[in-house]
Design an enzyme around this catalytic site. Structure first.
Site, PDB file in Angstrom:
ATOM      1  N   ALA A  85       0.858  -1.134  -0.048  1.00  0.00           N
ATOM      2  CA  ALA A  85      -0.020   0.111   0.069  1.00  0.00           C
ATOM      3  C   ALA A  85       0.869   1.438   0.052  1.00  0.00           C
ATOM      4  O   ALA A  85       2.045   1.201   0.589  1.00  0.00           O
ATOM      5  CB  ALA A  85      -1.068   0.042   1.192  1.00  0.00           C
ATOM      6  N   GLY A 145       1.981  -5.410   1.434  1.00  0.00           N
ATOM      7  CA  GLY A 145       0.848  -5.773   0.367  1.00  0.00           C
ATOM      8  C   GLY A 145       1.307  -6.410  -1.002  1.00  0.00           C
ATOM      9  O   GLY A 145       1.013  -7.095  -1.753  1.00  0.00           O
ATOM     10  N   GLU A 202       1.766 -10.093  -0.291  1.00  0.00           N
ATOM     11  CA  GLU A 202       0.460 -10.427  -0.386  1.00  0.00           C
ATOM     12  C   GLU A 202      -0.034 -10.648  -1.839  1.00  0.00           C
ATOM     13  O   GLU A 202      -0.768 -11.704  -2.129  1.00  0.00           O
ATOM     14  CB  GLU A 202      -0.309  -9.625   0.560  1.00  0.00           C
ATOM     15  CG  GLU A 202      -0.084  -9.702   2.127  1.00  0.00           C
ATOM     16  CD  GLU A 202      -0.612  -8.728   3.030  1.00  0.00           C
ATOM     17  OE1 GLU A 202      -1.369  -9.290   3.773  1.00  0.00           O
ATOM     18  OE2 GLU A 202      -0.824  -7.664   2.701  1.00  0.00           O
ATOM     19  N   GLU A 253       4.764  -5.017   8.406  1.00  0.00           N
ATOM     20  CA  GLU A 253       3.691  -4.590   9.139  1.00  0.00           C
ATOM     21  C   GLU A 253       3.848  -4.374  10.438  1.00  0.00           C
ATOM     22  O   GLU A 253       3.435  -3.164  10.903  1.00  0.00           O
ATOM     23  CB  GLU A 253       2.124  -5.235   8.688  1.00  0.00           C
ATOM     24  CG  GLU A 253       1.828  -5.076   7.244  1.00  0.00           C
ATOM     25  CD  GLU A 253       2.098  -5.917   6.340  1.00  0.00           C
ATOM     26  OE1 GLU A 253       1.842  -5.888   5.253  1.00  0.00           O
ATOM     27  OE2 GLU A 253       3.179  -6.830   6.732  1.00  0.00           O
TER      28      GLU A 253
END
Length: 267
Positions: free
Chosen positions: A63, A118, A121, A141
């Site tokens: 992100a 992300g 991910e 994170e």
């Protein structure tokens, strides 16, 4: 457009094109990625999909933290909204989860550089992951006071040994491509200049196979992962029966008997 799509020889290549931001995912990029994936899903000419990052520094660093530092609404207000309006209210992680797109065509992540948060991910949602020698991987994170928000820990625990997955998630540290290969996070590592070509080669081999059979194998891999052997066998038999009378199955056997390459049509 922050995500470019090109199609050649039944292979769709999606390029995340924000190299100055290390291909970080802001809302316009996420929406563009989802549109391009939906186009590839629905295009009957596409049989395999490659995702790669623009430039040579990053696949994707997750992100865009500059654009997601604050939310325009309380979490409860966003939570009960549908996917798109929830994203506008700060719940952008819903757009990063691609499962609702129901993509049965194989997806290949060609990881050129950093694959973090992300971005990892995103790669974990692909069926095949290959990496350049400059690639790094991590779920940082916890370092910024959060958790992997797109089932990153769940997917990582299925991709590599549990101790390795928990080490990555709890420390937030990064690993390099050789370690990722050793743990099984990626299947191949090569020099950066060879990455796109190798991804295309793998996708081309997939695209040369019977499309319905390829999609059935992907669905079986997902749907049987949590089943007992007996239940998995029942579902496997059902898929085998679905494919038994297809034109492609007959063509495959005839081509084998005639010692030629099959000409599959996806029927």
């Amino acid at each position: 457009m922050s995500v470019h799509l090109s199609i050649s020889h039944h292979v769709a290549t999606l390029t995340l094109d924000r190299p100055a931001a290390l291909n970080a995912l802001d809302l316009p990029t996420l929406r563009s990625l989802r549109r391009r994936l939906a186009e590839s899903r629905d295009d009957p000419d596409v049989r395999a999909i490659i995702i790669i990052g623009g430039g040579d520094r990053a696949f994707c660093v997750g992100a865009d933290l500059k654009g997601t530092a604050s939310s325009p609404a309380p979490y409860a207000q966003a939570y009960f909204r549908a996917r798109e309006p929830a994203a506008d209210l700060g719940l952008y992680i819903r757009l990063m989860d691609l499962s609702d797109l129901d993509i049965n065509k194989p997806m290949i992540a060609a990881i050129n550089g950093h694959s973090l948060g992300g971005g990892l991910e995103l790669a974990l949602q692909c069926d095949i992951r290959i990496a350049a020698s400059n690639a790094t991987f991590g779920l940082p994170e916890v370092v910024v006071g959060s958790v992997p928000a797109v089932s990153g820990l769940h997917r990582l625990l299925r991709a590599i040994p549990a101790a390795a997955a928990m080490q990555l998630a709890l420390t937030g540290e990064r690993i390099r491509a050789p370690q990722a290969l050793q743990w099984g996070l990626v299947s191949e590592v090569m020099e950066l200049g060879s990455l796109a070509g190798r991804a295309g080669e793998i996708a081309g081999k997939i695209a040369a196979n019977a499309p319905l059979a390829v999609q059935a194998v992907k669905k079986l891999g997902i749907q049987t992962a949590h089943l007992s052997y007996a239940d998995a066998q029942q579902l496997t038999e059902l898929y085998w029966g679905v494919l038994r009378d297809t034109d492609d199955r007959r063509e495959g056997r005839q081509a084998f008997a005639e010692k030629r390459s099959p000409a599959y049509t996806g029927r």
